[in-house]
Design a protein around this motif. Structure first.
Motif, short mmCIF file in Angstrom:
data_model
loop_
_atom_site.label_atom_id
_atom_site.label_comp_id
_atom_site.label_asym_id
_atom_site.label_seq_id
_atom_site.Cartn_x
_atom_site.Cartn_y
_atom_site.Cartn_z
N GLU A 1 0.98 4.26 -2.77
CA GLU A 1 0.76 5.66 -2.40
C GLU A 1 1.94 6.54 -2.78
O GLU A 1 1.78 7.68 -3.23
N LYS A 2 3.15 6.02 -2.61
CA LYS A 2 4.35 6.80 -2.91
C LYS A 2 4.40 7.16 -4.39
O LYS A 2 4.69 8.31 -4.74
N TYR B 1 0.84 -1.21 0.00
CA TYR B 1 0.00 0.00 0.00
C TYR B 1 0.87 1.26 0.00
O TYR B 1 0.58 2.23 -0.71
N GLU B 2 1.96 1.24 0.79
CA GLU B 2 2.84 2.41 0.86
C GLU B 2 3.54 2.67 -0.47
O GLU B 2 3.69 3.83 -0.88
N HIS C 1 -4.47 11.92 -7.60
CA HIS C 1 -5.29 11.85 -6.40
C HIS C 1 -6.58 11.08 -6.70
O HIS C 1 -6.83 10.66 -7.82
N GLN D 1 -8.70 2.66 -2.60
CA GLN D 1 -7.73 1.85 -1.86
C GLN D 1 -7.40 0.56 -2.61
O GLN D 1 -6.25 0.12 -2.61
N VAL E 1 -4.90 1.48 -5.19
CA VAL E 1 -3.56 1.71 -4.62
C VAL E 1 -2.87 0.38 -4.34
O VAL E 1 -1.68 0.20 -4.62
#
Length: 509
Positions: A293-294, A289-290, A302, A306, A309
């Motif tokens: 998002e990164k 997930y990180e 944007h 979820q 992502v």
């Protein structure tokens, strides 16, 4: 007498006092009147002075307004003069254009008359040639028409029979082709030059004694680790190392990290293995997930769901020809954004479609669809714009692109994959693969030249128009495609484009 004096003296004093008080009052009244007169005169003088000042200010203001009005009038006259000059220039230009149009109209009328004369002449010549052809061939126009129709009918029957034979062969080989499609979809998601380079990982051991502890009593430790992580752990004669094999890179990474922690901790038993695998699984899911998002933050994208992502973050553990798919998607998004900005397309839409174009490679699915089709389904479920869905599905031309952003994604994907150092495939293997494609096509009679383009995904073939007819081109294309299927092994599909043209070159001297 004294009494009279005593009575008269107070009366005299009273009278004198009253007279004195009256005289004093008259004096005060006279003084007040004089002061009032002086104040009146001063007020009159001050009023006259203020009046003069007001008159002077009014005159100055009037002069200033008059000057301002004159300036504005001069500016308006200047603007009117400039406007008149522009109108005059436009009128002259319109007159010239009208004259030019009149001249062109006259030329068109003259050319129409000449064309009409030539058309009448050609009709007469055509009739004369038809009569001459009938005389030479010994056939009437109706007989020649019947002969041509009969030849076309025979050719159509031949093509139909060839097509029926191909359909029968495809029906017989349906199971084989379906298996090949599943294999191609798997290869596309794995996307590597050497299978072992991506499906296995090696874990170093401090000593060979650790192998026995990893196996455990009657193999219970290794079975527990394989069951929980879904991988195959290979313990062979390789000194101080074990091999983890799995087609899913996420599961392979979980098993590798868990095994390294167990080796460092030293406590290896089923309960501890289950605890470590669960903990590492949560950490890897969080990392997925990180990473997603990164990448989205770096690209300025944007409003991603979820699930989107996470699907994007799974690409962090995927590679294609040695190229990390998440880094490749980020690079494609940057290139697509720059291209869209240069040509005036929707930059944000192009970046969003580009970063999602390979999202199907990270999908957890047993479907036989390729990664473009899986990506379309994922993007559609995420509620993405229909143009984004089309761009994801068309980036390898599996479907037709319906917007400029989809074409930009195709270009950016090709640029990212083709740049030096991006992928592990060597230039020798690449050139050899293209040469083999071209050589197969050039072996056939009637083929003048073949060119492999689009990294070997398309083969353009130039045929001799004197040796090959339009009807024979279709049969030739089918034969070349069948030969490529027999002789070569390749992922996906190869598009054949046959080009047959007649060029006539003449020089006017």
């Amino acid at each position: 007498m004294n009494v009279v004096l005593m009575i008269c003296l107070p009366l005299v004093g009273i009278v004198l006092g009253w007279i004195i008080r009256w005289l004093y009052a008259r004096f005060q009244l006279s003084a007040s009147e004089q002061r009032a007169e002086r104040v009146k005169q001063d007020a009159i003088k001050e009023a006259e002075a203020q009046k003069k000042e007001i008159l002077l200010e009014a005159k100055d203001q009037l002069i200033r307004e008059r000057n301002q009005q004159e300036r504005e009038n001069r500016e308006r006259r200047g603007e009117l003069q400039r406007f008149e000059r522009r109108l005059s220039l436009k009128e002259e230009a319109l007159e010239k254009r009208v004259q030019s149009l009149d001249k062109q109209e006259q030329e068109f009328v003259s050319r129409e008359e000449q064309i009409a004369k030539k058309e009448a002449l050609l009709i007469g010549e055509e009739e004369r040639y038809r009569q001459e052809l009938e005389r030479i061939s010994g056939l009437t126009a109706e007989e020649a028409k019947k002969l041509i129709i009969q030849n076309l009918e025979n050719e159509a029957r031949h093509d139909a029979q060839a097509l029926l034979n191909k359909i029968e062969q495809e029906a017989q080989l349906a199971s084989e082709k379906k298996a090949r499609d599943i294999l191609i979809a798997t290869i596309q998601r794995i996307a590597t030059e050497t299978t072992g380079d991506i499906t296995v990982a090696t874990v170093s051991l401090p000593s060979d004694e650790m192998k026995g502890r990893i196996i455990g009593r009657e193999g219970r430790n290794i079975r527990t680790l394989e069951t929980l992580s879904g991988v195959d752990i290979i313990i062979d004669d390789t000194p101080e190392a074990v091999v983890i094999s799995c087609f899913d890179p996420v599961r392979k990474e979980i098993a590798k990290v868990a095994l390294e922690r167990l080796i460092t901790d030293g406590r290896i038993h089923p309960a501890r293995i289950e605890e470590v695998v669960q903990k590492v699984t949560r950490e890897i899911q969080q990392k997925i997930y990180e990473e997603g998002e990164k990448v989205l933050f770096d690209l300025g994208i944007h409003n991603m769901s979820q699930d989107g992502v996470r699907a994007l973050g799974r690409l962090y553990f995927r590679t294609s020809y040695g190229q990390n798919v998440l880094n490749h998607s980020r690079e494609v998004a940057l290139i697509a954004g720059m291209l869209a900005a240069e040509i005036g397309a929707n930059r944000e839409l192009a970046k969003r479609a580009a970063v999602l174009h390979d999202i199907g490679k990270g999908a957890e699915s047993d479907s036989d669809q390729n990664h473009a089709e899986l990506g379309m389904d994922i993007a559609r479920k995420m509620g993405e714009d229909p143009r984004v869905v089309n761009a994801v599905g068309s980036h390898h031309n599996d479907i037709e692109p319906n917007c400029i952003e989809a074409i930009i994604v195709q270009i950016a994907d090709a640029i990212s994959a083709a740049r030096p150092g991006a992928r592990r495939e060597t230039i020798d293997n690449y050139v050899k693969r293209l040469e083999n494609l071209e050589a197969i096509a050039e072996k056939f009679s009637g083929v003048e030249k073949a060119y492999a383009i689009q990294a070997g995904r398309e083969l353009r073939i130039l045929v001799n128009n004197e040796k090959i007819s339009d009807g024979e081109v279709k049969e030739l294309a089918r034969n070349i495609a069948k030969q490529i299927e027999t002789d070569l092994r390749y992922p996906g599909r190869i598009k054949l484009t046959m080009i047959r043209e007649t060029r006539i070159i003449e020089y006017a001297r």
